[in-house]
Design an enzyme around this catalytic site. Structure first.
Site, PDB file in Angstrom:
ATOM      1  CB  ALA A  63      25.458 -11.017   8.598  1.00 21.36           C
ATOM      2  N   GLY A 102      29.877 -10.004  11.564  1.00 23.72           N
ATOM      3  CA  GLY A 102      30.314  -9.251  10.388  1.00 23.72           C
ATOM      4  C   GLY A 102      30.793  -7.850  10.732  1.00 23.72           C
ATOM      5  CD  GLU A 105      33.343 -12.095   9.834  1.00 22.08           C
ATOM      6  OE1 GLU A 105      32.115 -11.882   9.799  1.00 22.08           O
ATOM      7  OE2 GLU A 105      33.886 -13.111   9.363  1.00 22.08           O
ATOM      8  CD  GLU A 125      30.220 -14.375  13.196  1.00 23.57           C
ATOM      9  OE1 GLU A 125      30.787 -14.522  14.302  1.00 23.57           O
ATOM     10  OE2 GLU A 125      30.506 -13.467  12.397  1.00 23.57           O
TER      11      GLU A 125
HETATM   12  N1  3HC Z   1      20.384  -9.213  12.360  1.00 27.22           N
HETATM   13  C1  3HC Z   1      19.078  -8.891  12.368  1.00 27.22           C
HETATM   14  N2  3HC Z   1      18.430  -8.440  13.442  1.00 27.22           N
HETATM   15  C2  3HC Z   1      19.139  -8.281  14.557  1.00 27.22           C
HETATM   16  C3  3HC Z   1      20.501  -8.573  14.619  1.00 27.22           C
HETATM   17  C4  3HC Z   1      21.136  -9.058  13.454  1.00 27.22           C
HETATM   18  N3  3HC Z   1      22.435  -9.343  13.427  1.00 27.22           N
HETATM   19  N4  3HC Z   1      20.934  -8.324  15.876  1.00 27.22           N
HETATM   20  C5  3HC Z   1      19.885  -7.887  16.561  1.00 27.22           C
HETATM   21  N5  3HC Z   1      18.797  -7.849  15.766  1.00 27.22           N
HETATM   22  C6  3HC Z   1      17.459  -7.365  16.109  1.00 27.22           C
HETATM   23  C7  3HC Z   1      16.803  -8.201  17.170  1.00 27.22           C
HETATM   24  O1  3HC Z   1      16.136  -9.313  16.614  1.00 27.22           O
HETATM   25  C8  3HC Z   1      15.864  -7.219  17.815  1.00 27.22           C
HETATM   26  O2  3HC Z   1      14.760  -7.102  16.953  1.00 27.22           O
HETATM   27  P1  3HC Z   1      13.305  -6.814  17.556  1.00 27.22           P
HETATM   28  O3  3HC Z   1      13.400  -5.508  18.239  1.00 27.22           O
HETATM   29  O4  3HC Z   1      12.442  -6.848  16.370  1.00 27.22           O
HETATM   30  O5  3HC Z   1      13.046  -7.945  18.503  1.00 27.22           O
HETATM   31  C9  3HC Z   1      16.638  -5.900  17.746  1.00 27.22           C
HETATM   32  O6  3HC Z   1      17.615  -6.102  16.722  1.00 27.22           O
HETATM   33  C10 3HC Z   1      17.347  -5.531  19.022  1.00 27.22           C
HETATM   34  O7  3HC Z   1      18.099  -6.641  19.463  1.00 27.22           O
HETATM   35  P2  3HC Z   1      18.162  -7.066  20.996  1.00 27.22           P
HETATM   36  O8  3HC Z   1      16.803  -7.088  21.569  1.00 27.22           O
HETATM   37  O9  3HC Z   1      18.973  -8.298  21.056  1.00 27.22           O
HETATM   38  O10 3HC Z   1      18.946  -5.820  21.606  1.00 27.22           O
HETATM   39  P3  3HC Z   1      20.051  -5.794  22.731  1.00 27.22           P
HETATM   40  O11 3HC Z   1      20.399  -4.375  22.921  1.00 27.22           O
HETATM   41  O12 3HC Z   1      19.633  -6.605  23.899  1.00 27.22           O
HETATM   42  O13 3HC Z   1      21.320  -6.564  22.142  1.00 27.22           O
HETATM   43  C11 3HC Z   1      22.975  -7.128  20.506  1.00 27.22           C
HETATM   44  C12 3HC Z   1      22.004  -6.052  21.054  1.00 27.22           C
HETATM   45  C13 3HC Z   1      24.049  -7.438  21.555  1.00 27.22           C
HETATM   46  C14 3HC Z   1      23.610  -6.583  19.290  1.00 27.22           C
HETATM   47  C15 3HC Z   1      22.182  -8.428  20.212  1.00 27.22           C
HETATM   48  O14 3HC Z   1      21.061  -8.096  19.414  1.00 27.22           O
HETATM   49  C16 3HC Z   1      22.952  -9.481  19.476  1.00 27.22           C
HETATM   50  O15 3HC Z   1      23.683 -10.219  20.081  1.00 27.22           O
HETATM   51  N6  3HC Z   1      22.751  -9.571  18.140  1.00 27.22           N
HETATM   52  C17 3HC Z   1      23.269 -10.618  17.328  1.00 27.22           C
HETATM   53  C18 3HC Z   1      24.728 -10.468  17.088  1.00 27.22           C
HETATM   54  C19 3HC Z   1      25.194 -11.573  16.185  1.00 27.22           C
HETATM   55  O16 3HC Z   1      24.940 -12.738  16.392  1.00 27.22           O
HETATM   56  N7  3HC Z   1      25.939 -11.195  15.158  1.00 27.22           N
HETATM   57  C20 3HC Z   1      26.463 -12.118  14.215  1.00 27.22           C
HETATM   58  C21 3HC Z   1      25.532 -12.222  13.063  1.00 27.22           C
HETATM   59  S1  3HC Z   1      26.019 -13.464  11.928  1.00 27.22           S
HETATM   60  C22 3HC Z   1      27.240 -12.754  11.025  1.00 27.22           C
HETATM   61  O17 3HC Z   1      27.614 -11.631  11.261  1.00 27.22           O
HETATM   62  C23 3HC Z   1      27.780 -13.609   9.933  1.00 27.22           C
HETATM   63  C24 3HC Z   1      29.017 -13.051   9.327  1.00 27.22           C
HETATM   64  O18 3HC Z   1      30.133 -13.643   9.910  1.00 27.22           O
HETATM   65  C25 3HC Z   1      29.047 -13.322   7.848  1.00 27.22           C
END
Ligand code: 3HC
Ligand code: NAI
Length: 695
Positions: A63, A102, A105, A125
């Site tokens: 998400a 997500g 998911e 998450e």
């Molecule tokens: N939402 C918004 N922005 C995100 C994002 C997300 N899910 N994931 C990454 N970004 C952004 C980062 O903030 C960063 O932004 P910036 O360049 O402005 O600083 C950019 O994307 C690149 O991210 P990274 O620097 O972390 O890039 P990497 O290549 O090192 O890593 C990644 C990529 C492994 C995908 C890492 O970004 C990550 O772990 N992201 C989060 C994943 C996550 O937690 N997903 C779950 C979200 S909650 C959800 O899905 C709820 C659902 O169940 C309803």
């Protein structure tokens, strides 16, 4: 037509491609676009099956975290996934990169899952103080069983494609051109008239209640203080007890509770802060970087060995220099033992011990450092010794080599002054054990060149560290604040608290250990020797010996001698109260004429933590840290400050700076201690009703 999700039919397969760089996060436009593309595919008579893919570097990584905390905009992700799942045509998820949260998911809403061999999937998450809120807690247990689902969801770690296939999440692992493979796979399904396979229709395997209780007990210590892991368990449990619709409702309820919790807000702050620290204010994004292909480390002691291991593990050759062969041999054997221990625990692949050690060369001769692109000094903490070393480096290091010091307390500018090229000098302050701790304070000297700083910031990431740029001052950011806290802890005991009480309060706050257990771990001799030195060199300004000095003088150095402030019977690491320490404290109070008083837990909490906030504000004022979030990241990765509190400066904002300011002033009144001299910045922000986040 959406500009972040496209649809086209190719060879009878409807391809839905999500293109929302950088990570294809499932924001509002993507959710809308997905639904529209799905409907288009369903209406397209030429498409017999559909495949969902991500453009660029990854399948959706979850998400859009930036949308959390704002008013939700339909369609919700669970609704989009439901629509995928009830579609009349088979839907394939074709995954590359990282299908997270997500994103994963979505794959669970598809009938079939195909993954590139380099792909990973996971439900992280929990690291954001959340649970998978788009059906993950209900579909995954149905697909792989509750026990395996619990591990995936509560650990939150990404899983490799090969493992995903083993546990039955992924149907096929492929290599090469994913789009071609997805089309071929769809053709195969179409030709076999393969059935649709909605995961939600699978029966939820009932699970013994013991499984949940045992799992909860197993994580209780590691996850203490956190809400999300326990909500995750609740949600998975619901999948085994309820039908799908009721389970989804329960998941939503628990998800919303977490989403609105202060913990999730704090953990989301940490997620973005960790990424922000890489962007050093004043350093242009396109600052050129120097190539680092070979590193040298000087000093093979406690820090040098650990520092070298970081580079060896990342595939970068290291030359290690010492004064004497025996010190070198000792250091190298400790490194080897550490690698072997990791291999025994399964954390290092077979053959990796030799591969890593094979990248190490050793020398007693400075001229062997001539090829190094980066040289890190980790010799004794003594200015004269460091200056001699940097003088040698100036003589042998090649032009453009970066020269770094791992000093904890010495002036990096003065060290740089021992060379003719201070622009190439900076601090790389690793934390012990240096091969484990993720924090790296990168100390920017007065004359450090931008490209040297940019290079080391990027290098930190390459070796798996979180690099935070800091300025030159005694103790930099982390230890400067820590020293203030340690001194409050001591004062609180002098006043009447016990070391056990002080440690308990801070442990309960969520820190990994209290100030006195930490002192025992670092070694009581370290501070004692420094103070003894001061008493000799500058008796007028040196602190009078206290009960901790008495303990050290008696050979009680802490964990390494089995006795310190606490006692560690049978070589254990669990601190136990000590009668000797209690007697020393009593003696000290008597000598100082202190009448012991009752000290409340609240006072301990406030004094130990607010003194840090006040110091943090001074650090900001002086520009030692660029932003409050840099301080938060230092404390989270260097000292285990609980992420669910967001770091000391974020936490201060939640308390309200006005309140913190009042308490700091009150402690100043009560104690007269100059450490409580209020930071003008803190006072100003409080007066204006602002917070650190407003800076
Ligand atoms: N939402 C918004 N922005 C995100 C994002 C997300 N899910 N994931 C990454 N970004 C952004 C980062 O903030 C960063 O932004 P910036 O360049 O402005 O600083 C950019 O994307 C690149 O991210 P990274 O620097 O972390 O890039 P990497 O290549 O090192 O890593 C990644 C990529 C492994 C995908 C890492 O970004 C990550 O772990 N992201 C989060 C994943 C996550 O937690 N997903 C779950 C979200 S909650 C959800 O899905 C709820 C659902 O169940 C309803
Ligand atoms: P240590 O005493 O374990 O190791 C220092 C090593 O440097 C010894 O092996 C010694 O033989 C070698 N050495 C001394 N002078 C030398 C010289 N002129 N040339 C080559 N080798 C020389 O010390 P430790 O703990 O590893 O500390 C090293 C540096 O790291 C210090 O500046 C310290 O302040 C800093 N530091 C220490 C931390 C810790 O927790 N121990 C944490 C962060 C920084």
């Amino acid at each position: 037509m959406s500009n972040v999700v496209s649809y086209r039919c190719q060879e009878g397969v409807g391809l839905i491609v999500i293109d929302n760089p950088p990570v294809n996060a499932l924001g509002h436009a993507v959710r809308q676009g997905l639904l529209a593309a799905l409907n288009e595919g369903l209406a397209d008579a030429s498409a017999k099956a559909l495949a969902i893919m991500g453009a660029g570097r990854t399948f959706p990584a979850g998400a859009d975290i930036r949308e959390f905390g704002k008013a939700p905009r339909p369609p919700s992700l669970p609704d989009v996934i439901d629509a995928i799942e009830v579609s009349s045509k088979p839907v394939i998820a074709a995954v590359h990169g990282t299908a997270l949260g997500g994103g994963m998911e979505i794959t669970l809403g598809c009938d079939y899952r195909l993954a590139l061999e380099s792909a990973k999937m996971g439900l992280p998450e929990v690291n954001l103080g959340l649970l998978p809120g788009a059906g993950g807690t209900q579909r995954l247990p149905r697909l792989i069983g509750a026990k395996a689902a619990l591990e995936t969801i509560v650990e939150g770690k990404p899983i490799k494609a090969s493992r995903l296939a083993e546990v039955g999440i992924v149907d096929e692992v492929v290599s090469g051109d994913l789009e071609r493979k997805a089309i071929a796979y769809a053709h195969q399904l179409i030709s076999e008239d393969a059935p649709r396979r909605p995961v939600s229709a699978l029966p939820a395997a009932p699970e013994d209640a013991d499984v949940f209780a045992e799992f909860e007990a197993a994580i209780a210590r590691k996850k203490r203080g956190y809400l999300a892991p326990f909500h995750c368990i609740e949600a998975v449990k619901a999948a085994t007890e309820m039908d799908f619709a009721a389970g989804m409702a329960r998941e939503r309820e628990l998800f919303v509770e977490l989403l609105n919790s202060p913990q999730s807000a704090a953990q989301r702050h940490v997620f973005f802060a960790e990424r922000e620290v890489a962007k050093v204010p004043g350093l242009a994004k396109d600052t050129p970087q120097r190539e680092i292909n070979r590193v040298a480390v000087i000093g093979a002691g406690t820090m040098g060995g650990g520092i070298a291991m970081n580079f060896l593990s990342a595939g970068i050759p290291v030359t290690m220099l010492e004064m004497h062969q025996d010190a070198l041999d000792r250091g190298v054997s400790v490194m080897r033992r550490n690698y072997e221990a990791s291999a025994r625990k399964g954390r290092l692949a077979a053959g990796q011990v030799e591969a890593n050690m094979g990248r190490l060369s050793t020398t007693l001769d400075y001229s062997d450092l001539a090829e190094a692109d980066l040289i890190i000094e980790a010799v004794f903490e003594n200015m004269d010794v460091k200056k001699t070393v940097f003088g040698e480096l100036d003589r042998v290091a090649k032009s453009g080599a970066i020269m770094a010091t791992n000093t904890s307390t010495l002036d990096v500018n003065e060290i740089a002054g021992a060379t003719s090229r201070p622009a190439d000098v900076l601090g790389m302050h690793f934390f012990s054990p240096a091969n484990v701790m993720k924090l790296l304070e990168i100390v920017r000297g007065e004359q450090t060149a931008d490209d040297a700083l940019a290079t080391v910031m990027a290098l930190a990431r390459r070796i798996g560290k979180v690099g935070v740029a800091v300025g030159v001052c005694y103790g930099f950011v982390g230890n400067r604040m820590l020293h203030k806290r340690q001194s409050q802890a001591l004062e609180l005991v002098n006043a009447g608290a016990t070391p056990v009480q002080v440690d308990r309060v801070l442990y309960d706050f969520g820190l990994p250990m209290g100030p006195f257990a930490m002192a025992d771990l670092a070694g009581l001799d370290v501070g004692w020797r420094i103070r003894e030195g001061l008493r000799e060199s500058d008796p007028a300004n040196a602190p009078a010996p206290n009960w901790m000095d008495a303990l050290a003088e008696a050979g009680r150095f802490g964990q390494k001698t089995g006795v310190g402030v606490f006692e560690y019977p049978d070589g254990g690491r669990a601190p136990e109260p000590s009668e000797t320490t209690a007697a020393e404290i009593d003696k000290y109070r008597t000598e100082q004429g202190i009448t012991s008083r009752e000290v409340s837990d609240e006072e301990i909490r406030e004094r130990c933590l607010y003194v840090m906030i006040n110091e943090g504000a001074k650090i900001l004022e002086e520009g030692i840290a660029a932003r409050p979030l840099d301080i938060d990241v230092v404390w989270i990765y260097g000292y285990g400050f609980p992420p669910y509190r967001g770091g000391p400066m974020y936490w201060a904002d939640q308390l309200g700076l006005n309140y913190v300011c009042e308490r700091v002033k009150a402690f100043r009144e009560e104690t007269g201690d100059p450490d409580w001299h209020i930071s003008p910045l803190l006072e100003q922000l409080a007066g204006e009703g602002k917070s650190f986040a407003d800076l």
